[in-house]
Design an enzyme around this catalytic site. Structure first.
Site, PDB file in Angstrom:
ATOM      1  N   ARG A   1      50.003  39.946  -0.066  1.00 49.50           N
ATOM      2  CA  ARG A   1      48.719  39.339   0.306  1.00 49.50           C
ATOM      3  C   ARG A   1      48.434  39.326   1.798  1.00 49.50           C
ATOM      4  NH1 ARG A   1      50.687  36.429  -3.957  1.00 49.50           N
ATOM      5  NH2 ARG A   1      49.734  37.227  -5.846  1.00 49.50           N
TER       6      ARG A   1
ATOM      7  N   THR B   1      55.440  37.675  -1.844  1.00 43.86           N
ATOM      8  CA  THR B   1      54.133  38.313  -1.997  1.00 43.86           C
ATOM      9  C   THR B   1      53.071  37.703  -1.080  1.00 43.86           C
ATOM     10  OG1 THR B   1      53.772  36.809  -3.859  1.00 43.86           O
ATOM     11  CG2 THR B   1      54.453  39.047  -4.400  1.00 43.86           C
TER      12      THR B   1
ATOM     13  N   SER C   1      58.350  33.789  -4.171  1.00 39.93           N
ATOM     14  CA  SER C   1      57.773  34.027  -5.487  1.00 39.93           C
ATOM     15  C   SER C   1      58.917  34.138  -6.495  1.00 39.93           C
ATOM     16  CB  SER C   1      56.969  35.326  -5.477  1.00 39.93           C
ATOM     17  OG  SER C   1      56.037  35.325  -4.423  1.00 39.93           O
TER      18      SER C   1
ATOM     19  N   GLY D   1      58.631  32.180  -9.949  1.00 41.63           N
ATOM     20  CA  GLY D   1      58.635  31.015 -10.838  1.00 41.63           C
ATOM     21  C   GLY D   1      58.879  31.342 -12.302  1.00 41.63           C
ATOM     22  N   GLU D   2      58.653  32.582 -12.705  1.00 39.20           N
ATOM     23  CA  GLU D   2      58.879  32.986 -14.101  1.00 39.20           C
ATOM     24  C   GLU D   2      60.341  33.371 -14.342  1.00 39.20           C
ATOM     25  OE1 GLU D   2      55.635  33.294 -12.834  1.00 39.20           O
ATOM     26  OE2 GLU D   2      55.342  31.741 -14.335  1.00 39.20           O
TER      27      GLU D   2
ATOM     28  N   TRP E   1      54.451  30.685  -4.024  1.00 37.82           N
ATOM     29  CA  TRP E   1      54.143  32.116  -3.952  1.00 37.82           C
ATOM     30  C   TRP E   1      52.787  32.451  -3.354  1.00 37.82           C
ATOM     31  CZ3 TRP E   1      49.937  33.850  -6.725  1.00 37.82           C
ATOM     32  CH2 TRP E   1      49.542  33.092  -7.842  1.00 37.82           C
TER      33      TRP E   1
ATOM     34  N   ASN F   1      54.449  26.622 -11.325  1.00 37.55           N
ATOM     35  CA  ASN F   1      54.843  25.939 -12.555  1.00 37.55           C
ATOM     36  C   ASN F   1      56.310  25.526 -12.527  1.00 37.55           C
ATOM     37  OD1 ASN F   1      55.158  29.007 -12.863  1.00 37.55           O
ATOM     38  ND2 ASN F   1      56.526  28.217 -14.469  1.00 37.55           N
TER      39      ASN F   1
ATOM     40  N   ASP G   1      51.378  26.858 -17.690  1.00 32.31           N
ATOM     41  CA  ASP G   1      51.497  27.724 -16.510  1.00 32.31           C
ATOM     42  C   ASP G   1      50.257  27.657 -15.639  1.00 32.31           C
ATOM     43  OD1 ASP G   1      52.747  29.494 -14.717  1.00 32.31           O
ATOM     44  OD2 ASP G   1      51.622  31.177 -15.545  1.00 32.31           O
TER      45      ASP G   1
ATOM     46  N   ARG H   1      44.099  26.209 -10.845  1.00 36.69           N
ATOM     47  CA  ARG H   1      44.086  27.025 -12.068  1.00 36.69           C
ATOM     48  C   ARG H   1      43.702  26.183 -13.274  1.00 36.69           C
ATOM     49  NH1 ARG H   1      48.832  30.799 -11.195  1.00 36.69           N
ATOM     50  NH2 ARG H   1      49.559  30.542 -13.332  1.00 36.69           N
TER      51      ARG H   1
HETATM   52 CA    CA Z   1      53.479  30.695 -12.960  1.00 30.15          CA
END
Ligand code: CA
Ligand code: CA
Length: 523
Positions: free
Chosen positions: A141, A185, A200, A202-203, A266, A284, A326, A349
């Site tokens: 970014r 990112t 970054s 989180g998953e 992130w 999340n 999420d 979100r």
């Molecule tokens: Ca997420």
């Protein structure tokens, strides 16, 4: 290198970049980028030195030369291709200094470009190892400028500082283990001669954190984890010293789950010199399956306000306690002043727009900025907590086979009422311009256990639009009244940032391949 527009997604982002330059670029100053210049970025019209066009993140250019009357005469000055087989998602905001534009591209590449001609000055192509684990495309970014350096984060969780002149590496730092799912990112933030970054991943059950390094040398200054129970550190000279645990261990997390708790930082941060605080969003809690982690799961889905000198959390505000959808909470925090108050705006979100007192994190206002929000009826302004409706996916351990819990339909989808693409704020109209999307999802939970380097979610989903004729909606939002003053519906999802100007314009790009300029008052 100059090529015709070959791909609509590329056209979208490159066109924004060149228009951003056209509107903001108006001259040059000294060769080295000083902290004082970065602090004045929002008002200096000869450069763009920070993500957000100013550390407060308003993305407002005071220039009036391009305005409502003449904007229709804008034509492309040049275009630049990030071409080759590495051409993927392009989410970067360029920075511009002394007629040079620095813009990051997919797969951890960085280009220096002559901002008047579009000619490539140099390219840095980061050597990525096999086995990087970017969750959601290989994007970046943006970069940060400091002194004679241009600094950015890479997909293998490194920070690289390059010479602005030559593109050669001046210093580099390892942030964490890419094999555990860490990547970078976001655009770094420069505050008090330090480079501030997040992570970054989180998953993958990483541990979110914000880190500060000496921007000139890369030496560590402090680290603040974003999950309760983890130790923060501060460096006294070369000595690493414990600086207090984040929160209280097991106060809002059960058992050992905080050890792989996510809350990735992130998205890029912002800084406000008036209150001397750094604002970073957190993602999340991991895994997505919330039945495994009863509690608020601090400090996931929150804004953290950090003391830039020590990294201590001055205040926090959590948007989605025990996030089961999420929704993250990483979206940018934009400082603005109105009615004598020092406030901050955040479009989450989860579908709500939040107005916070940025001196202490108190909730001043919260209202939906999309037409449908299923998971909560609203936000209680007294307690600051959402009023949940109970629309959550079912517990898989209570299902017949123990493998898949009951599916629910819920809006917004996890792609968000607004995702990473930053909004803009105009001090002229006192409105926020939010790139919103109207969609929902079928969502269900599954059993999951943590395994290093494997997706740590315990959920499945199907995204669904809510309307026949549009998903995206650019909305002018009044933070005081909570009213949508105007909206522009777009067939495809809006997936680009927004900029507003003293010329009374709001710019954004669409996936259909258009750069659009709107009247800031009427849309
Ligand atoms: Ca997420
Ligand atoms: Ca500037």
């Amino acid at each position: 290198m100059i090529s015709p527009y070959r791909k609509t997604t590329l056209l979208n982002r490159v066109a924004i970049a060149s228009i951003g330059a056209a509107v903001v670029f108006a001259g040059s100053a000294s060769a080295r980028t000083t902290q004082a210049e970065i602090d004045a970025d929002a008002t200096s019209t000869g450069d763009v030195l920070s993500w957000g066009i100013g550390q407060q993140g308003q993305r407002y250019s005071p220039l009036k030369k391009v305005n409502k009357k003449n904007v229709k005469k804008l034509v492309p000055a040049w275009s630049f291709s990030f071409g080759g087989e590495k051409q993927r998602g392009q989410e970067a905001q360029p920075v511009i200094k002394d007629g040079k534009m620095f813009v990051t591209a997919s797969y951890s590449r960085l280009y220096a470009i002559d901002s008047k001609t579009g000619e490539e000055l140099w390219q840095y192509d980061h050597r990525l190892p096999d086995g990087i684990l970017p969750c959601c495309d290989v994007v970046n970014r943006g970069a940060a400028l400091y002194d004679d350096l241009v600094i950015f984060g890479t997909l293998d969780a490194r920070i690289v500082a390059l010479s602005q002149e030559t593109g050669k590496v001046v210093w580099r730092a390892k942030v964490d283990d890419y094999k555990a799912g860490y990547s970078m990112t976001a655009a770094p933030l420069i505050v008090k001669d330090m480079v501030i970054t997040g992570v970054s991943g989180g998953e993958f059950g990483v541990i979110g954190r914000v880190e500060a390094r000496d921007a000139k040398t890369g030496k560590m200054r402090w680290i603040r984890p974003s999950i309760e129970g983890h130790m923060g550190y501060i460096w006294k000279g070369d000595k690493k010293v414990e600086n207090g645990i984040t929160g209280t261990t097991n106060a809002t997390w059960p058992g050992d789950l905080w050890k792989t708790g996510g809350a990735a930082t992130w998205q890029g941060g912002s800084y406000d010199h008036e209150v001397d605080l750094i604002f970073y969003g957190t993602g999340n809690p991991a895994p997505w399956n919330a039945h495994l982690r009863p509690g608020d799961n601090l400090y996931s889905t929150s804004t953290l306000a950090l003391d830039p000198d020590t990294g201590k959390i001055s205040w926090h505000y959590q948007y989605t306690p025990n996030d089961g959808w999420d929704y993250d909470g990483v979206n940018e925090v934009v400082s603005f002043n109105t009615g004598g108050k020092k406030l901050a705006g955040h479009a989450d979100r989860n579908g709500f727009f939040y107005v916070l007192d940025r001196t202490n994190g108190n909730l001043e206002n919260a209202f939906p900025f999309v037409n449908r929000v299923d998971w909560a009826k609203g936000v209680d302004l007294k307690t600051g907590r959402p009023i949940e409706t109970g629309v959550r996916p079912g517990d898989p351990t209570k299902s017949k086979d123990g493998k898949k819990g009951d599916s629910v339909f819920v809006a917004p989808s996890f792609l968000g009422a607004k995702n990473w693409m930053p909004m803009a704020y105009s001090p002229d109209t006192e409105l926020f311009y939010v790139p919103a999307n109207e969609w929902g999802m079928d969502l269900w939970n599954e059993p999951v256990t943590y395994k290093k380097g494997a997706a740590y979610m315990g959920a499945g989903f199907t995204i669904k639009p809510l309307n026949e004729d549009y998903i995206g909606a650019l909305r002018a939002v009044d933070p005081k009244s909570g009213k949508v003053v105007w909206e522009y519906k777009n067939n495809a999802p809006l997936w680009g940032g927004v900029m507003t100007t003293g010329g009374g314009l709001v710019f954004t790009g669409t996936p259909e391949g258009y750069l659009k300029a709107f009247d800031d008052k009427t849309g």
